[in-house]
Design a protein around this motif. Structure first.
Motif, mmCIF file in Angstrom:
data_model
loop_
_atom_site.group_PDB
_atom_site.id
_atom_site.type_symbol
_atom_site.label_atom_id
_atom_site.label_comp_id
_atom_site.label_asym_id
_atom_site.label_seq_id
_atom_site.Cartn_x
_atom_site.Cartn_y
_atom_site.Cartn_z
ATOM 1 N N ALA A 138 29.450 -14.956 -44.797
ATOM 2 C CA ALA A 138 30.604 -14.586 -45.611
ATOM 3 C C ALA A 138 30.251 -13.427 -46.529
ATOM 4 C CB ALA A 138 31.075 -15.786 -46.433
ATOM 5 N N TRP A 139 31.302 -12.742 -46.965
ATOM 6 C CA TRP A 139 31.154 -11.682 -47.967
ATOM 7 C C TRP A 139 31.191 -12.326 -49.347
ATOM 8 C CZ3 TRP A 139 29.968 -6.635 -48.157
ATOM 9 C CH2 TRP A 139 30.241 -5.943 -49.348
ATOM 10 N N SER A 140 30.083 -12.199 -50.077
ATOM 11 C CA SER A 140 30.016 -12.752 -51.421
ATOM 12 C C SER A 140 30.577 -11.731 -52.401
ATOM 13 C CB SER A 140 28.566 -13.089 -51.789
ATOM 14 O OG SER A 140 28.473 -13.450 -53.163
ATOM 15 N N ARG A 141 31.659 -12.075 -53.072
ATOM 16 C CA ARG A 141 32.266 -11.144 -54.024
ATOM 17 C C ARG A 141 31.343 -10.929 -55.215
ATOM 18 N NH1 ARG A 141 38.592 -13.241 -54.173
ATOM 19 N NH2 ARG A 141 38.941 -13.179 -51.897
ATOM 20 N N GLU A 142 30.605 -11.960 -55.581
ATOM 21 C CA GLU A 142 29.700 -11.855 -56.729
ATOM 22 C C GLU A 142 28.549 -10.893 -56.420
ATOM 23 O OE1 GLU A 142 27.569 -15.124 -59.531
ATOM 24 O OE2 GLU A 142 27.006 -15.185 -57.412
ATOM 25 N N ALA A 143 27.931 -11.040 -55.231
ATOM 26 C CA ALA A 143 26.797 -10.193 -54.859
ATOM 27 C C ALA A 143 27.227 -8.887 -54.219
ATOM 28 C CB ALA A 143 25.877 -10.963 -53.904
ATOM 29 N N GLU A 144 28.519 -8.794 -53.837
ATOM 30 C CA GLU A 144 29.047 -7.631 -53.132
ATOM 31 C C GLU A 144 28.227 -7.326 -51.875
ATOM 32 O OE1 GLU A 144 29.353 -4.405 -55.890
ATOM 33 O OE2 GLU A 144 31.136 -5.227 -56.847
ATOM 34 N N GLY A 145 28.022 -8.359 -51.082
ATOM 35 C CA GLY A 145 27.275 -8.212 -49.845
ATOM 36 C C GLY A 145 27.452 -9.432 -48.966
ATOM 37 N N VAL A 146 27.012 -9.319 -47.710
ATOM 38 C CA VAL A 146 27.099 -10.438 -46.771
ATOM 39 C C VAL A 146 25.973 -11.409 -47.064
ATOM 40 C CG1 VAL A 146 26.993 -11.105 -44.345
ATOM 41 C CG2 VAL A 146 28.178 -9.005 -45.000
ATOM 42 N N ARG A 147 26.304 -12.683 -47.111
ATOM 43 C CA ARG A 147 25.317 -13.730 -47.360
ATOM 44 C C ARG A 147 25.520 -14.857 -46.352
ATOM 45 N NH1 ARG A 147 23.786 -10.090 -49.835
ATOM 46 N NH2 ARG A 147 23.086 -9.959 -52.004
ATOM 47 N N LEU A 148 24.456 -15.635 -46.119
ATOM 48 C CA LEU A 148 24.517 -16.811 -45.253
ATOM 49 C C LEU A 148 24.352 -18.055 -46.111
ATOM 50 C CD1 LEU A 148 22.323 -15.661 -42.224
ATOM 51 C CD2 LEU A 148 24.811 -15.812 -42.315
ATOM 52 N N PHE A 149 25.259 -19.020 -45.929
ATOM 53 C CA PHE A 149 25.248 -20.254 -46.711
ATOM 54 C C PHE A 149 25.044 -21.442 -45.764
ATOM 55 C CE2 PHE A 149 27.930 -17.146 -48.842
ATOM 56 C CZ PHE A 149 27.384 -17.130 -50.127
ATOM 57 N N ARG A 150 23.931 -22.139 -45.942
ATOM 58 C CA ARG A 150 23.615 -23.253 -45.051
ATOM 59 C C ARG A 150 24.562 -24.426 -45.306
ATOM 60 N NH1 ARG A 150 17.472 -25.444 -44.231
ATOM 61 N NH2 ARG A 150 18.177 -27.543 -44.716
ATOM 62 N N PHE A 151 25.110 -24.981 -44.246
ATOM 63 C CA PHE A 151 26.151 -26.010 -44.370
ATOM 64 C C PHE A 151 25.693 -27.205 -45.204
ATOM 65 C CE2 PHE A 151 29.010 -23.775 -41.976
ATOM 66 C CZ PHE A 151 30.088 -24.508 -41.507
ATOM 67 N N ASP A 152 24.474 -27.693 -44.951
ATOM 68 C CA ASP A 152 24.062 -28.905 -45.652
ATOM 69 C C ASP A 152 23.691 -28.645 -47.107
ATOM 70 O OD1 ASP A 152 21.737 -27.545 -45.137
ATOM 71 O OD2 ASP A 152 20.671 -29.222 -44.229
ATOM 72 N N ARG A 153 23.807 -27.386 -47.559
ATOM 73 C CA ARG A 153 23.566 -27.076 -48.971
ATOM 74 C C ARG A 153 24.855 -26.670 -49.684
ATOM 75 N NH1 ARG A 153 17.864 -23.836 -47.993
ATOM 76 N NH2 ARG A 153 16.634 -25.700 -47.535
ATOM 77 N N ILE A 154 25.978 -26.746 -48.949
ATOM 78 C CA ILE A 154 27.287 -26.517 -49.574
ATOM 79 C C ILE A 154 27.739 -27.848 -50.162
ATOM 80 C CG2 ILE A 154 29.680 -25.844 -49.215
ATOM 81 C CD1 ILE A 154 28.732 -24.102 -46.880
ATOM 82 N N VAL A 155 27.699 -27.946 -51.488
ATOM 83 C CA VAL A 155 28.004 -29.209 -52.165
ATOM 84 C C VAL A 155 29.502 -29.461 -52.184
ATOM 85 C CG1 VAL A 155 27.788 -30.475 -54.334
ATOM 86 C CG2 VAL A 155 25.928 -28.985 -53.574
ATOM 87 N N ASP A 156 30.286 -28.403 -52.392
ATOM 88 C CA ASP A 156 31.740 -28.552 -52.433
ATOM 89 C C ASP A 156 32.370 -27.246 -51.968
ATOM 90 O OD1 ASP A 156 34.137 -29.829 -52.832
ATOM 91 O OD2 ASP A 156 34.288 -29.290 -54.954
ATOM 92 N N ALA A 157 33.553 -27.354 -51.390
ATOM 93 C CA ALA A 157 34.257 -26.163 -50.907
ATOM 94 C C ALA A 157 35.758 -26.382 -51.036
ATOM 95 C CB ALA A 157 33.897 -25.865 -49.450
ATOM 96 N N SER A 158 36.458 -25.346 -51.524
ATOM 97 C CA SER A 158 37.911 -25.422 -51.676
ATOM 98 C C SER A 158 38.532 -24.185 -51.038
ATOM 99 C CB SER A 158 38.297 -25.476 -53.158
ATOM 100 O OG SER A 158 37.681 -26.575 -53.807
ATOM 101 N N VAL A 159 39.448 -24.408 -50.100
ATOM 102 C CA VAL A 159 40.142 -23.300 -49.448
ATOM 103 C C VAL A 159 41.173 -22.746 -50.413
ATOM 104 C CG1 VAL A 159 41.503 -22.579 -47.453
ATOM 105 C CG2 VAL A 159 39.801 -24.402 -47.207
#
Length: 321
Positions: free
Chosen positions: A192-213
């Motif tokens: 995904a594109w991280s707006r905070e870092a202004e770059g593409v980042r990879l986020f491991r599924f089992d380390r995503i604690v919460d997610a809201s669409v």
């Protein structure tokens, strides 16, 4: 499996019959018919060139003839005919799918269960011995966070993540624009594109604690959408310190669980491995948690920090006793 990966798989499976039906078609025509860029078409052809029949030698792999700006299939490896699985092949495929479905985050459980049901229906759920297969146990339900991430990718919406960074031992919240779900090693990642870092980042599924669409559409920059997944993010960052660890055979599982690079296996069965880290405090706590099974070889400053912390802990136990 992400929608982009599924779409590419379907395209690859259909590409050989399509090219067989359209001999010596031009790159431009094929790309337009298949709905891809010329670059993506070339990547698909390069992928197909490595696929084929068991043996995987000359005469086994799919082959093409490229003349000028045209493409012609010279060996299809049977991909221009309907796939017919033998009973042992169907059983092997079912076992592999069930194994994947049992690992949280690796694939979409619903997609895996759907594929299992379709194969069982087509094969009659029969083992090679002729016995009827037992009803498979349902795969564990995917976490709400992972399901939300997949929904955001499917619907093209931005998502707010609460993410645990293992190297920094911290939780952070950020809004990202999903690009795709990718499989690296044994783990699923949200690219995904991280707006905070202004770059593409990879986020491991089992380390995503919460997610809201979110209600807003996902809008990563066009270069980020067109670019291939950058797995160099998994390489050692030269800006971060690295520790050399001595790992006992009993703790060898850490080599798979943590981002380590094995340097050598010692005659006594121990391993020496290199691991980068962002925080001395976090790394010292990690090593202390393994007791005598993991020790620091270098740097000396980290080894001394672990030693002092261990002595302090022993002293606290002595006073409590």
């Amino acid at each position: 499996m992400s929608s982009s990966v599924s779409a590419r798989l379907v395209r690859l499976l259909n590409m050989v019959p399509y090219l067989k039906a359209n001999p010596r078609i031009t790159y431009a025509e094929a790309a337009a018919d298949l709905g891809v860029t010329r670059k993506q078409l070339q990547q698909d052809l390069d992928q197909l060139w490595m696929c084929g029949l068991p043996g995987y030698g000359p005469g086994d792999l799919i082959d093409f003839e490229f003349s000028g700006d045209t493409i012609n299939v010279t060996f299809s490896a049977g991909m221009d005919e309907p796939l017919r699985l033998t009973s042992p092949e169907a059983t092997g495929l079912l076992m592999a799918l069930r194994a994947l479905a049992d690992v949280p985050g690796v694939v979409d459980p619903e997609a895996a269960r759907s594929a299992i049901a379709k194969i069982e229906s087509a094969a009659g759920a029969v083992h090679p011995t002729g016995a009827v297969a037992a009803e498979p146990e349902r795969a564990p339900a995917e976490s709400e966070a992972a399901a939300a991430v997949r929904e955001a990718v499917r619907s093209g919406h931005a998502v707010r993540l609460e993410y645990y960074s293992a190297s920094r031992d911290t939780l952070s919240e950020r809004i990202v624009d999903p690009i795709r779900v990718v499989l690296v090693g044994d783990h699923s990642y949200l690219e995904a594109w991280s707006r905070e870092a202004e770059g593409v980042r990879l986020f491991r599924f089992d380390r995503i604690v919460d997610a809201s669409v979110l209600d807003e559409a996902s809008a990563p920059p066009e270069p980020a959408l067109q670019g291939s997944t950058d797995t160099s993010l998994f390489d050692s960052d030269p800006a971060l310190p690295a520790a050399t660890l001595r790992i006992s055979p009993e703790a060898a599982w850490t080599l798979e669980y943590y981002p380590m690079r094995v340097l050598r296996e010692l005659p006594d069965g121990h391993f020496e491995a290199a691991m980068t880290y962002a925080s001395d405090e976090w790394m010292a706590r990690l090593v202390l948690g393994f007791g005598a099974e993991v020790t620091v070889v270098e740097p000396a400053e980290l080894a001394e920090r672990v030693r002092r912390a261990a002595h302090a802990a022993l002293g606290a136990y002595a006073e409590a006793g």
